[in-house]
Enzyme design. Structure first.
Site, PDB file in Angstrom:
ATOM      1  N   ASN A  88       0.984  -1.322  -0.046  1.00  0.00           N
ATOM      2  CA  ASN A  88       0.069  -0.001   0.024  1.00  0.00           C
ATOM      3  C   ASN A  88       0.905   1.068  -0.058  1.00  0.00           C
ATOM      4  O   ASN A  88       1.416   1.504   0.960  1.00  0.00           O
ATOM      5  CB  ASN A  88      -0.739  -0.173   1.282  1.00  0.00           C
ATOM      6  CG  ASN A  88      -1.875   1.149   1.462  1.00  0.00           C
ATOM      7  OD1 ASN A  88      -1.657   2.063   0.618  1.00  0.00           O
ATOM      8  ND2 ASN A  88      -2.477   1.352   2.633  1.00  0.00           N
ATOM      9  N   LYS A  97       0.115   4.169  -0.202  1.00  0.00           N
ATOM     10  CA  LYS A  97      -0.426   5.481   0.187  1.00  0.00           C
ATOM     11  C   LYS A  97      -0.396   6.753  -0.526  1.00  0.00           C
ATOM     12  O   LYS A  97      -0.215   6.572  -1.522  1.00  0.00           O
ATOM     13  CB  LYS A  97      -0.010   5.560   2.078  1.00  0.00           C
ATOM     14  CG  LYS A  97      -0.246   4.238   2.811  1.00  0.00           C
ATOM     15  CD  LYS A  97      -0.061   4.516   4.017  1.00  0.00           C
ATOM     16  CE  LYS A  97      -0.220   3.097   4.703  1.00  0.00           C
ATOM     17  NZ  LYS A  97      -0.111   3.285   6.368  1.00  0.00           N
ATOM     18  N   HIS A 107      -9.592   0.995   4.809  1.00  0.00           N
ATOM     19  CA  HIS A 107      -8.372   1.085   5.483  1.00  0.00           C
ATOM     20  C   HIS A 107      -8.403   1.952   6.826  1.00  0.00           C
ATOM     21  O   HIS A 107      -9.282   3.079   6.835  1.00  0.00           O
ATOM     22  CB  HIS A 107      -7.425   1.632   4.642  1.00  0.00           C
ATOM     23  CG  HIS A 107      -5.861   1.608   5.174  1.00  0.00           C
ATOM     24  ND1 HIS A 107      -5.430   2.739   6.189  1.00  0.00           N
ATOM     25  CD2 HIS A 107      -4.874   0.859   4.926  1.00  0.00           C
ATOM     26  CE1 HIS A 107      -4.206   2.210   6.632  1.00  0.00           C
ATOM     27  NE2 HIS A 107      -3.739   1.200   5.843  1.00  0.00           N
ATOM     28  N   GLU A 114      -6.781   4.372   7.936  1.00  0.00           N
ATOM     29  CA  GLU A 114      -6.700   5.747   7.658  1.00  0.00           C
ATOM     30  C   GLU A 114      -7.953   6.446   6.896  1.00  0.00           C
ATOM     31  O   GLU A 114      -8.276   7.670   7.180  1.00  0.00           O
ATOM     32  CB  GLU A 114      -5.373   6.095   6.779  1.00  0.00           C
ATOM     33  CG  GLU A 114      -4.276   5.934   7.559  1.00  0.00           C
ATOM     34  CD  GLU A 114      -2.892   5.339   6.732  1.00  0.00           C
ATOM     35  OE1 GLU A 114      -2.876   5.226   5.666  1.00  0.00           O
ATOM     36  OE2 GLU A 114      -2.127   4.621   7.618  1.00  0.00           O
ATOM     37  N   GLU A 134      -5.298  -5.101  10.360  1.00  0.00           N
ATOM     38  CA  GLU A 134      -4.095  -3.957  10.572  1.00  0.00           C
ATOM     39  C   GLU A 134      -4.366  -3.456  11.927  1.00  0.00           C
ATOM     40  O   GLU A 134      -5.439  -2.183  11.956  1.00  0.00           O
ATOM     41  CB  GLU A 134      -4.493  -2.969   9.405  1.00  0.00           C
ATOM     42  CG  GLU A 134      -4.008  -3.682   8.107  1.00  0.00           C
ATOM     43  CD  GLU A 134      -3.410  -2.500   7.288  1.00  0.00           C
ATOM     44  OE1 GLU A 134      -2.268  -2.673   6.604  1.00  0.00           O
ATOM     45  OE2 GLU A 134      -4.072  -1.615   6.988  1.00  0.00           O
ATOM     46  N   GLY A 189       2.563   2.381  10.889  1.00  0.00           N
ATOM     47  CA  GLY A 189       3.472   3.511  10.638  1.00  0.00           C
ATOM     48  C   GLY A 189       4.185   3.671  11.936  1.00  0.00           C
ATOM     49  O   GLY A 189       4.758   5.022  12.201  1.00  0.00           O
ATOM     50  N   SER A 203       3.428  -1.971  10.169  1.00  0.00           N
ATOM     51  CA  SER A 203       5.076  -2.223  10.592  1.00  0.00           C
ATOM     52  C   SER A 203       5.586  -3.544  10.174  1.00  0.00           C
ATOM     53  O   SER A 203       6.455  -4.018  10.645  1.00  0.00           O
ATOM     54  CB  SER A 203       5.189  -1.786  11.821  1.00  0.00           C
ATOM     55  OG  SER A 203       4.836  -0.455  12.433  1.00  0.00           O
TER      56      SER A 203
END
Ligand code: 13P
Length: 251
Positions: free
Chosen positions: A10, A12, A96, A98, A168, A174, A214
């Site tokens: 991904n 992003k 996702h 985010e 996730e 991250g 991560s």
């Protein structure tokens, strides 16, 4: 049962077009024996047509990171499932963290997008995962349970069999704080249990569940060794050719 094993990058909101091209080219050229694994890129939507073109003669599949669920209309700034399919995508990333936590996507929107994906022949890669405070309050399973039930609401068993789920944990995205293989495996077992409750054990056993958060070349091995972890959805470490190649060739 032999489930599909998938390693997805991904990207992003990273990369200029030239950087995306270099990344795609480096990975495609560096692919060794995939051992039946599938590799997927999720570039910026602006870069998707170019990357699809580059990936055409390779086994790599391409998807977009988000779409709206309506087919067309006055929805400034959005892309529709018709457009995603038309441009040649195989996958669509849905829900996702985010999207959920930065852009306020609800379970209901996630569900509408999953329906739109099936209506247009796209494979939904559905993301679920708890926040740090939810984990600390011992609510991880409950959160993932309701995200899954929300995403798969009114989705038939036949359709669900084509889905991919990515667990996730938000606290691991991250942050460099990867879930231990034991924590990840226990959550993946939980995902399968919920899918078995919604559908059946056979269907739950057939749906790939990827881990994300991560993932790096030096921690992927322990995670991927777990029975219910069928690959990885990789952010930061998918932006460098060699680290992504190291991840997808694990084991
Ligand atoms: P990182 O690998 O950068 O933690 O991102 C994970 C992720 O969000 C993939 O979708």
């Amino acid at each position: 049962m032999a489930r599909k094993q998938i390693f997805a990058g991904n990207w992003k909101m990273h990369n200029t077009l030239a950087e995306s091209r270099d990344l795609a080219e480096g990975v495609i050229q560096g692919l060794g024996d995939l051992k039946g694994r599938e590799v997927v890129f999720f570039p910026s939507t602006l870069h998707v047509p170019e990357i699809i073109n580059m990936a055409k003669k390779s086994p790599v599949k391409v998807g977009v990171q988000n779409m709206y669920y309506e087919e067309q209309g006055a929805f400034t700034g959005e892309n529709s499932p018709v457009m995603v399919k038309d441009i040649g995508c195989d996958y669509i990333l849905i829900g996702h963290s985010e999207r959920r936590h930065v852009f306020g996507e609800t379970d209901q929107m996630v569900n509408s997008k999953v329906k739109a994906a099936y209506a247009h022949g796209l494979v939904p890669m559905i993301c679920v995962g708890e926040l740090l405070e939810e984990r600390e309050a011992d609510k991880s399973e409950q959160v993932v349970d309701s995200q899954l039930r929300g995403a798969f609401k009114d989705i038939s068993e036949e359709q669900a069999k084509k889905a991919v789920v990515a667990y996730e944990p938000v606290w691991a995205i991250g942050t460099g704080k990867v879930a231990t293989p034991e924590i990840a495996e226990s959550m993946h077992q939980h995902v399968r249990k919920v899918l078995a409750e919604i559908y059946s054990e056979g269907t739950a056993d057939s749906i790939p569940v990827l881990y994300g958060g991560s993932v790096k070349p030096d921690n992927v091995e322990g995670l991927y060794a777990k029975e219910n972890i069928d690959g990885a959805l990789v952010g930061g470490a998918s932006l460098k050719v060699q680290s992504f190649l190291d991840i997808i060739s694990v084991g």
